[in-house]
Design a protein around this motif. Sequence first.
Motif, mmCIF file in Angstrom:
data_model
loop_
_atom_site.group_PDB
_atom_site.id
_atom_site.type_symbol
_atom_site.label_atom_id
_atom_site.label_comp_id
_atom_site.label_asym_id
_atom_site.label_seq_id
_atom_site.Cartn_x
_atom_site.Cartn_y
_atom_site.Cartn_z
ATOM 1 N N ILE A 413 0.861 -1.184 0.000
ATOM 2 C CA ILE A 413 0.000 0.000 0.000
ATOM 3 C C ILE A 413 0.895 1.230 0.000
ATOM 4 C CG2 ILE A 413 -1.776 1.267 1.258
ATOM 5 C CD1 ILE A 413 -2.463 -1.511 2.574
ATOM 6 N N THR A 414 0.768 2.042 -1.020
ATOM 7 C CA THR A 414 1.596 3.244 -1.109
ATOM 8 C C THR A 414 0.866 4.331 -1.897
ATOM 9 O OG1 THR A 414 3.692 4.163 -1.898
ATOM 10 C CG2 THR A 414 2.773 2.319 -3.137
ATOM 11 N N VAL A 415 1.050 5.572 -1.465
ATOM 12 C CA VAL A 415 0.542 6.727 -2.221
ATOM 13 C C VAL A 415 1.705 7.619 -2.641
ATOM 14 C CG1 VAL A 415 -1.775 6.772 -1.215
ATOM 15 C CG2 VAL A 415 0.102 7.951 -0.044
ATOM 16 N N ALA A 416 2.920 7.112 -2.481
ATOM 17 C CA ALA A 416 4.089 7.914 -2.849
ATOM 18 C C ALA A 416 4.042 8.301 -4.324
ATOM 19 C CB ALA A 416 5.365 7.145 -2.539
ATOM 20 N N GLU A 417 3.647 7.362 -5.175
ATOM 21 C CA GLU A 417 3.601 7.665 -6.600
ATOM 22 C C GLU A 417 2.495 8.665 -6.929
ATOM 23 O OE1 GLU A 417 3.914 8.145 -10.550
ATOM 24 O OE2 GLU A 417 5.423 7.507 -9.094
ATOM 25 N N LYS A 418 1.384 8.612 -6.198
ATOM 26 C CA LYS A 418 0.316 9.588 -6.434
ATOM 27 C C LYS A 418 0.780 10.994 -6.075
ATOM 28 C CE LYS A 418 -3.702 6.578 -6.188
ATOM 29 N NZ LYS A 418 -4.082 6.833 -7.598
ATOM 30 N N LEU A 419 1.522 11.112 -4.974
ATOM 31 C CA LEU A 419 2.057 12.419 -4.608
ATOM 32 C C LEU A 419 3.057 12.887 -5.665
ATOM 33 C CD1 LEU A 419 2.357 14.740 -2.592
ATOM 34 C CD2 LEU A 419 4.094 13.383 -1.400
ATOM 35 N N ALA A 420 3.938 11.984 -6.097
ATOM 36 C CA ALA A 420 4.924 12.341 -7.114
ATOM 37 C C ALA A 420 4.238 12.741 -8.418
ATOM 38 C CB ALA A 420 5.873 11.161 -7.357
ATOM 39 N N GLU A 421 3.203 11.998 -8.792
ATOM 40 C CA GLU A 421 2.462 12.333 -10.018
ATOM 41 C C GLU A 421 1.830 13.710 -9.927
ATOM 42 O OE1 GLU A 421 -1.584 10.870 -12.331
ATOM 43 O OE2 GLU A 421 -0.639 9.548 -10.856
ATOM 44 N N ALA A 422 1.222 13.999 -8.769
ATOM 45 C CA ALA A 422 0.610 15.318 -8.579
ATOM 46 C C ALA A 422 1.647 16.420 -8.716
ATOM 47 C CB ALA A 422 -0.067 15.392 -7.212
ATOM 48 N N MET A 423 2.857 16.188 -8.218
ATOM 49 C CA MET A 423 3.925 17.187 -8.302
ATOM 50 C C MET A 423 4.443 17.318 -9.733
ATOM 51 S SD MET A 423 6.060 16.427 -4.784
ATOM 52 C CE MET A 423 7.103 17.883 -4.980
ATOM 53 N N ARG A 424 4.538 16.199 -10.439
ATOM 54 C CA ARG A 424 5.027 16.269 -11.822
ATOM 55 C C ARG A 424 4.037 17.012 -12.715
ATOM 56 N NH1 ARG A 424 6.205 10.629 -10.865
ATOM 57 N NH2 ARG A 424 4.400 10.079 -12.156
ATOM 58 N N VAL A 425 2.737 16.773 -12.493
ATOM 59 C CA VAL A 425 1.705 17.433 -13.305
ATOM 60 C C VAL A 425 1.580 18.904 -12.928
ATOM 61 C CG1 VAL A 425 -0.779 17.491 -13.799
ATOM 62 C CG2 VAL A 425 0.436 15.298 -13.718
ATOM 63 N N ASN A 426 1.684 19.186 -11.641
ATOM 64 C CA ASN A 426 1.566 20.562 -11.139
ATOM 65 C C ASN A 426 2.880 20.944 -10.472
ATOM 66 O OD1 ASN A 426 0.937 22.995 -9.920
ATOM 67 N ND2 ASN A 426 -0.433 22.094 -8.381
ATOM 68 N N PRO A 427 3.833 21.466 -11.219
ATOM 69 C CA PRO A 427 5.156 21.762 -10.663
ATOM 70 C C PRO A 427 5.163 22.890 -9.631
ATOM 71 C CG PRO A 427 4.985 22.587 -12.910
ATOM 72 C CD PRO A 427 3.756 21.770 -12.669
#
Length: 499
Positions: A413-427
Amino acid sequence: MAKDESTEPTSEAATEEQKPAAVTTPADDLVSTQHVLPIGRKKLNYTATTGRIVLRQEVLTEGKFDGHKPKAEVFLTAYTLDDADAADRPVTFAFNGGPGSSSIWLHLGLLGPRRVVSGDAGELAPPPYGLVDNTESLLQHSDLVFIDPVATGYSRAVEGEKPGDYHGFTRDLESVGEVIRLWTSRNGRWMSPKFLAGESYGTTRAAGLAAHLQERYGMYLNGVMLISAALEFGTLDFTPGNDLPYTLFLPSYAAIAHYHGLIPDRSLDEVLADAERFAAGRYPNALAQGNRIPADYRAEVVTRLASLTGLSEDYLDRVNLRIEHMRFFAELLRSRRQVIGRLDGRFTGWDADYAGETPGKDPSFSAIIGPYTAALNHYVRVELEYKNDLPYEILNMDAAKNWSFKEFEGQQITVAEKLAEAMRVNPHLKVHVASGHYDGATPYFATDHTLARLQIPSDLVGNIETKYYPAGHMMYIHEPSRLQQSEDLAAFISSASNR
Protein backbone atom coordinates in the motif's frame (compact mmCIF):
# COMPACT_ATOMS: atom_id res chain seq x y z
CA MET A 1 -76.52 -14.38 2.06
CA ALA A 2 -73.35 -13.60 4.00
CA LYS A 3 -71.80 -10.22 3.63
CA ASP A 4 -68.67 -9.96 1.52
CA GLU A 5 -66.59 -8.00 4.00
CA SER A 6 -64.13 -7.11 1.31
CA THR A 7 -66.73 -4.85 -0.23
CA GLU A 8 -67.33 -2.87 2.94
CA PRO A 9 -65.97 0.69 2.91
CA THR A 10 -62.88 1.16 5.08
CA SER A 11 -62.70 3.73 7.79
CA GLU A 12 -60.54 6.85 7.43
CA ALA A 13 -58.39 5.62 10.29
CA ALA A 14 -57.77 2.30 8.62
CA THR A 15 -56.87 4.04 5.37
CA GLU A 16 -54.35 6.20 7.19
CA GLU A 17 -52.79 3.13 8.77
CA GLN A 18 -52.27 1.55 5.37
CA LYS A 19 -50.42 4.53 3.94
CA PRO A 20 -46.64 4.06 3.65
CA ALA A 21 -44.53 6.10 6.04
CA ALA A 22 -43.34 9.39 4.62
CA VAL A 23 -39.74 9.33 3.41
CA THR A 24 -37.65 12.15 4.80
CA THR A 25 -35.31 13.62 2.24
CA PRO A 26 -31.91 14.40 3.80
CA ALA A 27 -31.01 18.08 3.77
CA ASP A 28 -28.04 20.18 4.80
CA ASP A 29 -28.31 21.36 8.42
CA LEU A 30 -25.52 23.94 8.53
CA VAL A 31 -25.46 26.54 11.30
CA SER A 32 -23.43 29.78 11.15
CA THR A 33 -22.24 31.83 14.11
CA GLN A 34 -20.08 34.93 14.44
CA HIS A 35 -16.92 35.04 16.54
CA VAL A 36 -13.90 37.17 17.40
CA LEU A 37 -10.37 35.87 17.98
CA PRO A 38 -8.23 38.42 19.86
CA ILE A 39 -4.55 38.24 18.91
CA GLY A 40 -2.50 40.81 20.75
CA ARG A 41 -3.93 44.23 19.90
CA LYS A 42 -5.80 43.07 16.82
CA LYS A 43 -9.00 41.07 16.46
CA LEU A 44 -9.97 38.53 13.83
CA ASN A 45 -13.67 38.59 13.05
CA TYR A 46 -14.74 35.30 11.56
CA THR A 47 -17.74 33.14 10.75
CA ALA A 48 -17.97 29.52 11.88
CA THR A 49 -20.26 27.28 9.83
CA THR A 50 -20.83 23.77 11.10
CA GLY A 51 -23.18 20.92 10.28
CA ARG A 52 -23.78 18.19 7.74
CA ILE A 53 -23.94 18.49 3.97
CA VAL A 54 -25.60 15.83 1.83
CA LEU A 55 -23.47 13.97 -0.67
CA ARG A 56 -25.40 12.89 -3.73
CA GLN A 57 -24.51 10.53 -6.52
CA GLU A 58 -25.68 10.48 -10.12
CA VAL A 59 -27.38 7.09 -10.50
CA LEU A 60 -27.81 5.22 -13.76
CA THR A 61 -30.22 2.27 -14.04
CA GLU A 62 -29.81 0.15 -17.16
CA GLY A 63 -28.03 3.06 -18.80
CA LYS A 64 -30.76 5.58 -17.94
CA PHE A 65 -30.33 8.51 -15.57
CA ASP A 66 -32.20 7.67 -12.38
CA GLY A 67 -31.62 10.81 -10.39
CA HIS A 68 -29.11 12.55 -8.18
CA LYS A 69 -29.62 10.47 -5.06
CA PRO A 70 -28.47 11.20 -1.50
CA LYS A 71 -25.88 8.74 -0.22
CA ALA A 72 -24.29 10.26 2.88
CA GLU A 73 -24.32 13.24 5.22
CA VAL A 74 -20.85 14.58 5.98
CA PHE A 75 -20.10 16.77 8.97
CA LEU A 76 -17.76 19.72 8.56
CA THR A 77 -16.75 22.87 10.36
CA ALA A 78 -15.60 25.84 8.29
CA TYR A 79 -14.00 29.06 9.51
CA THR A 80 -13.94 32.02 7.14
CA LEU A 81 -12.47 35.43 7.88
CA ASP A 82 -15.07 38.19 7.59
CA ASP A 83 -14.63 40.88 4.91
CA ALA A 84 -11.69 39.09 3.25
CA ASP A 85 -11.03 38.99 -0.49
CA ALA A 86 -11.86 35.39 -1.47
CA ALA A 87 -9.49 35.47 -4.46
CA ASP A 88 -6.50 36.29 -2.24
CA ARG A 89 -7.54 34.37 0.84
CA PRO A 90 -6.14 30.81 1.06
CA VAL A 91 -8.35 27.95 2.23
CA THR A 92 -7.11 24.78 3.91
CA PHE A 93 -9.09 21.52 3.98
CA ALA A 94 -8.04 19.46 7.00
CA PHE A 95 -8.69 15.93 8.23
CA ASN A 96 -7.12 13.34 10.49
CA GLY A 97 -6.51 9.69 9.83
CA GLY A 98 -7.08 6.37 11.52
CA PRO A 99 -8.52 5.39 9.12
CA GLY A 100 -11.73 5.95 11.02
CA SER A 101 -10.74 9.12 12.86
CA SER A 102 -12.63 12.38 12.99
CA SER A 103 -10.83 15.70 12.42
CA ILE A 104 -10.95 16.58 16.13
CA TRP A 105 -7.17 16.44 16.66
CA LEU A 106 -6.05 19.01 14.07
CA HIS A 107 -9.20 21.02 14.74
CA LEU A 108 -8.86 21.50 18.49
CA GLY A 109 -5.18 20.74 18.89
CA LEU A 110 -3.38 22.85 16.30
CA LEU A 111 -5.19 24.68 13.53
CA GLY A 112 -8.57 25.97 14.73
CA PRO A 113 -9.37 29.24 16.54
CA ARG A 114 -10.11 27.39 19.79
CA ARG A 115 -7.93 24.69 21.33
CA VAL A 116 -8.18 22.19 24.16
CA VAL A 117 -5.99 22.35 27.25
CA SER A 118 -4.97 18.73 27.74
CA GLY A 119 -1.62 18.99 29.46
CA ASP A 120 1.42 17.01 28.38
CA ALA A 121 3.46 13.97 29.33
CA GLY A 122 3.89 13.95 33.09
CA GLU A 123 1.65 17.00 33.51
CA LEU A 124 -1.80 15.91 32.34
CA ALA A 125 -4.69 18.30 32.98
CA PRO A 126 -7.45 16.89 35.23
CA PRO A 127 -11.10 16.79 34.11
CA PRO A 128 -13.17 18.74 33.20
CA TYR A 129 -10.25 20.24 31.20
CA GLY A 130 -10.32 23.59 29.40
CA LEU A 131 -10.91 25.30 26.07
CA VAL A 132 -9.07 28.53 25.21
CA ASP A 133 -8.46 30.86 22.28
CA ASN A 134 -5.76 29.62 19.94
CA THR A 135 -3.81 32.78 19.26
CA GLU A 136 -1.52 30.81 16.93
CA SER A 137 -4.43 29.53 14.83
CA LEU A 138 -3.77 29.08 11.11
CA LEU A 139 -6.96 31.12 10.62
CA GLN A 140 -4.71 34.17 10.65
CA HIS A 141 -3.35 33.02 7.28
CA SER A 142 -5.99 30.74 5.77
CA ASP A 143 -9.68 29.92 5.98
CA LEU A 144 -10.17 26.44 7.40
CA VAL A 145 -12.52 23.55 6.59
CA PHE A 146 -12.39 20.49 8.86
CA ILE A 147 -13.93 17.35 7.34
CA ASP A 148 -15.13 14.22 9.14
CA PRO A 149 -15.29 11.26 6.71
CA VAL A 150 -18.37 9.01 6.69
CA ALA A 151 -18.96 7.19 10.03
CA THR A 152 -16.69 9.60 11.94
CA GLY A 153 -17.81 12.66 13.89
CA TYR A 154 -21.48 13.21 13.02
CA SER A 155 -21.05 11.94 9.45
CA ARG A 156 -23.30 9.04 8.50
CA ALA A 157 -24.59 7.15 5.49
CA VAL A 158 -28.21 8.07 4.71
CA GLU A 159 -31.05 5.64 5.40
CA GLY A 160 -30.76 2.57 3.22
CA GLU A 161 -27.08 3.05 2.39
CA LYS A 162 -24.10 1.13 3.79
CA PRO A 163 -21.45 3.09 5.71
CA GLY A 164 -18.98 0.34 4.90
CA ASP A 165 -19.14 1.37 1.25
CA TYR A 166 -17.05 4.41 2.22
CA HIS A 167 -14.50 2.50 4.26
CA GLY A 168 -11.93 1.90 1.60
CA PHE A 169 -9.11 3.72 -0.15
CA THR A 170 -10.90 4.83 -3.34
CA ARG A 171 -14.38 5.58 -1.98
CA ASP A 172 -12.81 7.60 0.82
CA LEU A 173 -10.91 9.74 -1.69
CA GLU A 174 -14.01 10.19 -3.82
CA SER A 175 -16.29 11.21 -0.95
CA VAL A 176 -13.83 13.61 0.73
CA GLY A 177 -12.91 15.00 -2.71
CA GLU A 178 -16.59 15.63 -3.41
CA VAL A 179 -16.95 17.52 -0.12
CA ILE A 180 -14.01 19.71 -1.14
CA ARG A 181 -15.50 20.34 -4.59
CA LEU A 182 -18.93 21.20 -3.17
CA TRP A 183 -17.59 23.58 -0.54
CA THR A 184 -15.28 25.28 -3.03
CA SER A 185 -18.07 25.73 -5.58
CA ARG A 186 -20.79 26.85 -3.17
CA ASN A 187 -18.51 29.39 -1.52
CA GLY A 188 -16.99 30.83 -4.70
CA ARG A 189 -13.46 29.73 -3.87
CA TRP A 190 -12.17 28.21 -7.09
CA MET A 191 -9.74 31.13 -7.50
CA SER A 192 -8.44 30.96 -3.93
CA PRO A 193 -5.08 29.35 -3.09
CA LYS A 194 -6.02 25.87 -1.87
CA PHE A 195 -4.25 23.55 0.58
CA LEU A 196 -4.75 20.14 2.15
CA ALA A 197 -3.65 19.30 5.70
CA GLY A 198 -3.68 15.67 6.78
CA GLU A 199 -2.38 13.79 9.77
CA SER A 200 -1.42 10.09 9.93
CA TYR A 201 -3.75 8.19 7.52
CA GLY A 202 -4.91 11.69 6.67
CA THR A 203 -1.56 12.06 4.88
CA THR A 204 -2.37 8.93 2.87
CA ARG A 205 -5.67 10.59 1.99
CA ALA A 206 -4.04 13.97 1.26
CA ALA A 207 -1.44 12.51 -1.10
CA GLY A 208 -4.15 10.56 -2.91
CA LEU A 209 -6.42 13.59 -3.06
CA ALA A 210 -3.72 15.79 -4.57
CA ALA A 211 -3.77 13.51 -7.62
CA HIS A 212 -7.53 12.76 -7.50
CA LEU A 213 -8.61 16.42 -7.38
CA GLN A 214 -6.41 17.16 -10.39
CA GLU A 215 -7.62 14.21 -12.41
CA ARG A 216 -11.32 14.27 -11.53
CA TYR A 217 -12.08 17.97 -11.21
CA GLY A 218 -9.07 19.79 -12.65
CA MET A 219 -8.52 21.31 -9.19
CA TYR A 220 -4.85 22.14 -8.75
CA LEU A 221 -3.57 22.78 -5.25
CA ASN A 222 -0.97 25.19 -3.95
CA GLY A 223 0.23 22.97 -1.16
CA VAL A 224 -0.14 19.79 0.85
CA MET A 225 0.74 19.59 4.56
CA LEU A 226 1.62 16.08 5.71
CA ILE A 227 1.75 15.72 9.49
CA SER A 228 3.08 12.40 10.82
CA ALA A 229 3.11 10.89 7.37
CA ALA A 230 2.02 7.39 6.32
CA LEU A 231 2.85 7.24 2.62
CA GLU A 232 4.36 3.76 2.18
CA PHE A 233 2.88 1.11 4.43
CA GLY A 234 5.76 -1.25 3.68
CA THR A 235 7.96 1.04 5.76
CA LEU A 236 5.57 0.79 8.73
CA ASP A 237 4.11 -2.73 8.75
CA PHE A 238 6.08 -5.44 10.53
CA THR A 239 5.18 -8.37 8.28
CA PRO A 240 7.09 -11.63 7.80
CA GLY A 241 10.02 -11.23 5.44
CA ASN A 242 9.95 -7.43 5.53
CA ASP A 243 13.04 -6.17 7.38
CA LEU A 244 12.64 -2.52 6.35
CA PRO A 245 10.59 -1.31 9.36
CA TYR A 246 13.14 -2.71 11.83
CA THR A 247 15.76 -0.34 10.47
CA LEU A 248 13.50 2.67 9.91
CA PHE A 249 12.03 2.58 13.43
CA LEU A 250 15.46 2.43 15.07
CA PRO A 251 16.12 6.21 15.33
CA SER A 252 12.72 6.69 16.98
CA TYR A 253 13.50 3.89 19.46
CA ALA A 254 16.76 5.67 20.23
CA ALA A 255 15.00 8.99 20.77
CA ILE A 256 12.47 7.40 23.13
CA ALA A 257 15.17 5.56 25.08
CA HIS A 258 17.11 8.82 25.38
CA TYR A 259 14.01 10.65 26.65
CA HIS A 260 13.60 8.08 29.44
CA GLY A 261 17.21 8.40 30.53
CA LEU A 262 18.48 5.11 29.12
CA ILE A 263 21.14 6.75 26.93
CA PRO A 264 22.81 9.19 29.35
CA ASP A 265 25.50 11.80 28.77
CA ARG A 266 24.60 12.43 25.11
CA SER A 267 22.39 15.01 23.44
CA LEU A 268 19.32 13.98 21.46
CA ASP A 269 20.92 15.25 18.25
CA GLU A 270 24.00 13.09 18.85
CA VAL A 271 21.88 10.01 19.54
CA LEU A 272 19.72 10.54 16.45
CA ALA A 273 22.70 11.06 14.17
CA ASP A 274 24.33 7.90 15.49
CA ALA A 275 21.12 5.86 15.13
CA GLU A 276 20.49 7.14 11.61
CA ARG A 277 23.99 6.17 10.47
CA PHE A 278 23.61 2.68 11.86
CA ALA A 279 20.06 2.30 10.49
CA ALA A 280 21.24 3.28 7.01
CA GLY A 281 24.36 1.10 6.93
CA ARG A 282 25.53 -1.72 9.17
CA TYR A 283 22.10 -2.64 10.56
CA PRO A 284 20.23 -3.35 7.29
CA ASN A 285 23.35 -5.09 5.99
CA ALA A 286 23.33 -7.40 9.01
CA LEU A 287 19.62 -8.20 8.67
CA ALA A 288 20.00 -8.93 4.96
CA GLN A 289 22.62 -11.60 5.72
CA GLY A 290 20.17 -13.66 7.74
CA ASN A 291 21.75 -16.83 9.10
CA ARG A 292 24.84 -16.22 6.97
CA ILE A 293 25.97 -13.41 9.29
CA PRO A 294 29.34 -14.14 11.00
CA ALA A 295 29.12 -14.61 14.76
CA ASP A 296 31.42 -11.71 15.57
CA TYR A 297 29.47 -9.36 13.27
CA ARG A 298 26.21 -10.44 14.88
CA ALA A 299 27.64 -9.84 18.35
CA GLU A 300 28.78 -6.39 17.27
CA VAL A 301 25.26 -5.56 16.04
CA VAL A 302 23.69 -6.78 19.29
CA THR A 303 25.99 -4.53 21.32
CA ARG A 304 25.34 -1.59 19.04
CA LEU A 305 21.56 -2.02 19.20
CA ALA A 306 21.69 -2.22 22.99
CA SER A 307 23.59 1.07 23.18
CA LEU A 308 21.04 2.78 20.93
CA THR A 309 17.79 1.37 22.30
CA GLY A 310 18.33 0.82 26.03
CA LEU A 311 17.27 -2.84 25.59
CA SER A 312 19.37 -5.67 26.98
CA GLU A 313 21.77 -7.62 24.78
CA ASP A 314 20.04 -10.81 25.89
CA TYR A 315 16.65 -9.53 24.68
CA LEU A 316 18.10 -8.36 21.34
CA ASP A 317 19.76 -11.73 20.83
CA ARG A 318 16.49 -13.54 21.57
CA VAL A 319 14.48 -11.44 19.07
CA ASN A 320 17.13 -12.12 16.42
CA LEU A 321 18.14 -8.43 16.10
CA ARG A 322 14.60 -7.48 15.09
CA ILE A 323 12.69 -5.11 17.41
CA GLU A 324 8.97 -5.04 16.64
CA HIS A 325 7.48 -1.74 17.74
CA MET A 326 4.65 -2.94 20.01
CA ARG A 327 7.09 -5.27 21.77
CA PHE A 328 9.47 -2.34 22.24
CA PHE A 329 6.76 -0.30 23.98
CA ALA A 330 6.24 -3.12 26.47
CA GLU A 331 9.90 -4.04 26.94
CA LEU A 332 11.74 -0.73 27.29
CA LEU A 333 10.59 0.16 30.82
CA ARG A 334 9.50 -3.31 31.95
CA SER A 335 11.92 -3.15 34.89
CA ARG A 336 10.14 0.01 36.08
CA ARG A 337 6.71 -1.64 35.71
CA GLN A 338 5.72 0.83 33.00
CA VAL A 339 4.71 0.71 29.35
CA ILE A 340 5.28 3.56 26.90
CA GLY A 341 3.08 5.23 24.31
CA ARG A 342 2.90 4.28 20.65
CA LEU A 343 1.62 7.63 19.44
CA ASP A 344 4.01 9.46 21.74
CA GLY A 345 6.88 7.62 23.41
CA ARG A 346 7.26 10.32 26.06
CA PHE A 347 4.10 9.05 27.77
CA THR A 348 4.19 6.17 30.24
CA GLY A 349 1.42 4.15 31.81
CA TRP A 350 0.61 1.11 33.93
CA ASP A 351 -0.44 -2.29 32.72
CA ALA A 352 -2.14 -5.26 34.37
CA ASP A 353 0.58 -7.71 33.36
CA TYR A 354 4.25 -6.81 32.97
CA ALA A 355 5.13 -10.16 31.45
CA GLY A 356 3.06 -9.45 28.34
CA GLU A 357 4.48 -9.11 24.84
CA THR A 358 2.66 -5.84 24.11
CA PRO A 359 0.96 -3.08 26.16
CA GLY A 360 -2.72 -3.50 26.91
CA LYS A 361 -3.38 0.18 26.13
CA ASP A 362 -1.51 3.05 24.53
CA PRO A 363 -0.96 5.48 27.44
CA SER A 364 -0.43 8.42 25.07
CA PHE A 365 -3.83 7.92 23.42
CA SER A 366 -5.53 7.30 26.78
CA ALA A 367 -4.09 10.58 28.04
CA ILE A 368 -5.57 12.77 25.31
CA ILE A 369 -8.88 11.25 24.23
CA GLY A 370 -10.69 12.46 27.37
CA PRO A 371 -9.78 16.16 27.06
CA TYR A 372 -10.43 16.27 23.31
CA THR A 373 -13.78 14.47 23.56
CA ALA A 374 -15.04 16.74 26.34
CA ALA A 375 -13.88 19.88 24.52
CA LEU A 376 -15.49 18.92 21.19
CA ASN A 377 -18.85 17.96 22.68
CA HIS A 378 -19.01 21.22 24.61
CA TYR A 379 -17.68 23.40 21.82
CA VAL A 380 -19.86 22.21 18.97
CA ARG A 381 -23.10 22.48 20.97
CA VAL A 382 -22.52 25.50 23.19
CA GLU A 383 -20.24 27.77 21.13
CA LEU A 384 -21.06 26.71 17.55
CA GLU A 385 -24.74 26.09 18.41
CA TYR A 386 -25.04 22.87 16.43
CA LYS A 387 -27.48 20.37 17.91
CA ASN A 388 -27.33 16.67 17.18
CA ASP A 389 -28.14 13.74 19.48
CA LEU A 390 -25.88 11.33 17.63
CA PRO A 391 -22.65 10.46 19.44
CA TYR A 392 -19.70 12.29 17.95
CA GLU A 393 -17.48 9.40 16.80
CA ILE A 394 -13.93 10.42 17.71
CA LEU A 395 -12.42 7.20 16.37
CA ASN A 396 -14.51 4.51 14.67
CA MET A 397 -12.61 1.29 15.27
CA ASP A 398 -15.00 -0.78 13.12
CA ALA A 399 -14.10 1.39 10.15
CA ALA A 400 -10.41 1.02 10.91
CA LYS A 401 -10.56 -2.77 11.26
CA ASN A 402 -12.58 -3.27 8.09
CA TRP A 403 -10.88 -0.70 5.85
CA SER A 404 -10.50 -1.98 2.29
CA PHE A 405 -7.26 -1.72 0.32
CA LYS A 406 -8.46 -3.93 -2.52
CA GLU A 407 -6.81 -1.55 -5.01
CA PHE A 408 -3.43 -2.73 -3.73
CA GLU A 409 -4.03 -6.48 -3.82
CA GLY A 410 -0.73 -8.26 -4.40
CA GLN A 411 1.36 -5.15 -3.79
CA GLN A 412 2.31 -2.85 -0.95
CA ILE A 413 0.00 0.00 0.00
CA THR A 414 1.60 3.24 -1.11
CA VAL A 415 0.54 6.73 -2.22
CA ALA A 416 4.09 7.91 -2.85
CA GLU A 417 3.60 7.66 -6.60
CA LYS A 418 0.32 9.59 -6.43
CA LEU A 419 2.06 12.42 -4.61
CA ALA A 420 4.92 12.34 -7.11
CA GLU A 421 2.46 12.33 -10.02
CA ALA A 422 0.61 15.32 -8.58
CA MET A 423 3.93 17.19 -8.30
CA ARG A 424 5.03 16.27 -11.82
CA VAL A 425 1.70 17.43 -13.30
CA ASN A 426 1.57 20.56 -11.14
CA PRO A 427 5.16 21.76 -10.66
CA HIS A 428 3.93 24.62 -8.44
CA LEU A 429 2.64 22.18 -5.81
CA LYS A 430 4.56 22.59 -2.53
CA VAL A 431 4.75 19.90 0.15
CA HIS A 432 5.32 20.44 3.88
CA VAL A 433 6.20 17.35 5.96
CA ALA A 434 6.17 17.40 9.77
CA SER A 435 7.52 14.57 11.94
CA GLY A 436 7.95 13.96 15.67
CA HIS A 437 11.09 12.28 17.00
CA TYR A 438 9.10 10.33 19.63
CA ASP A 439 6.41 9.11 17.23
CA GLY A 440 6.22 5.31 17.43
CA ALA A 441 3.41 5.01 14.87
CA THR A 442 4.82 6.85 11.84
CA PRO A 443 8.57 7.21 12.53
CA TYR A 444 10.33 10.15 10.96
CA PHE A 445 13.11 8.07 9.40
CA ALA A 446 10.54 6.02 7.48
CA THR A 447 9.08 9.24 6.09
CA ASP A 448 12.55 10.46 5.11
CA HIS A 449 13.15 7.14 3.35
CA THR A 450 9.99 7.56 1.26
CA LEU A 451 10.62 11.20 0.39
CA ALA A 452 14.16 10.42 -0.77
CA ARG A 453 12.76 7.91 -3.26
CA LEU A 454 9.93 10.01 -4.74
CA GLN A 455 9.97 9.79 -8.53
CA ILE A 456 10.20 13.52 -9.19
CA PRO A 457 12.75 15.50 -11.24
CA SER A 458 15.56 17.19 -9.35
CA ASP A 459 13.99 20.55 -10.18
CA LEU A 460 11.06 19.68 -7.86
CA VAL A 461 13.00 18.37 -4.87
CA GLY A 462 13.11 21.91 -3.49
CA ASN A 463 9.29 21.95 -3.42
CA ILE A 464 9.40 19.67 -0.37
CA GLU A 465 10.25 21.00 3.09
CA THR A 466 10.68 18.83 6.19
CA LYS A 467 10.32 19.87 9.82
CA TYR A 468 11.08 17.85 12.95
CA TYR A 469 9.84 18.31 16.52
CA PRO A 470 10.85 16.87 19.92
CA ALA A 471 7.40 15.37 20.35
CA GLY A 472 5.20 12.50 19.17
CA HIS A 473 2.54 11.73 16.57
CA MET A 474 0.39 14.70 17.64
CA MET A 475 3.43 16.91 18.14
CA TYR A 476 1.26 19.91 19.08
CA ILE A 477 0.50 18.31 22.47
CA HIS A 478 4.02 19.43 23.38
CA GLU A 479 3.67 23.19 23.87
CA PRO A 480 7.06 24.33 22.49
CA SER A 481 6.46 22.12 19.43
CA ARG A 482 2.94 23.51 18.98
CA LEU A 483 4.25 27.05 18.93
CA GLN A 484 7.02 26.22 16.47
CA GLN A 485 4.75 24.13 14.26
CA SER A 486 2.14 26.89 14.06
CA GLU A 487 4.87 29.28 12.95
CA ASP A 488 6.18 26.78 10.38
CA LEU A 489 2.74 26.15 8.87
CA ALA A 490 2.01 29.87 8.65
CA ALA A 491 5.28 30.42 6.78
CA PHE A 492 4.49 27.53 4.43
CA ILE A 493 1.02 28.88 3.59
CA SER A 494 2.44 32.32 2.92
CA SER A 495 5.24 31.09 0.67
CA ALA A 496 3.09 28.61 -1.29
CA SER A 497 0.11 30.89 -1.88
CA ASN A 498 1.82 32.69 -4.78
CA ARG A 499 0.25 35.98 -3.76
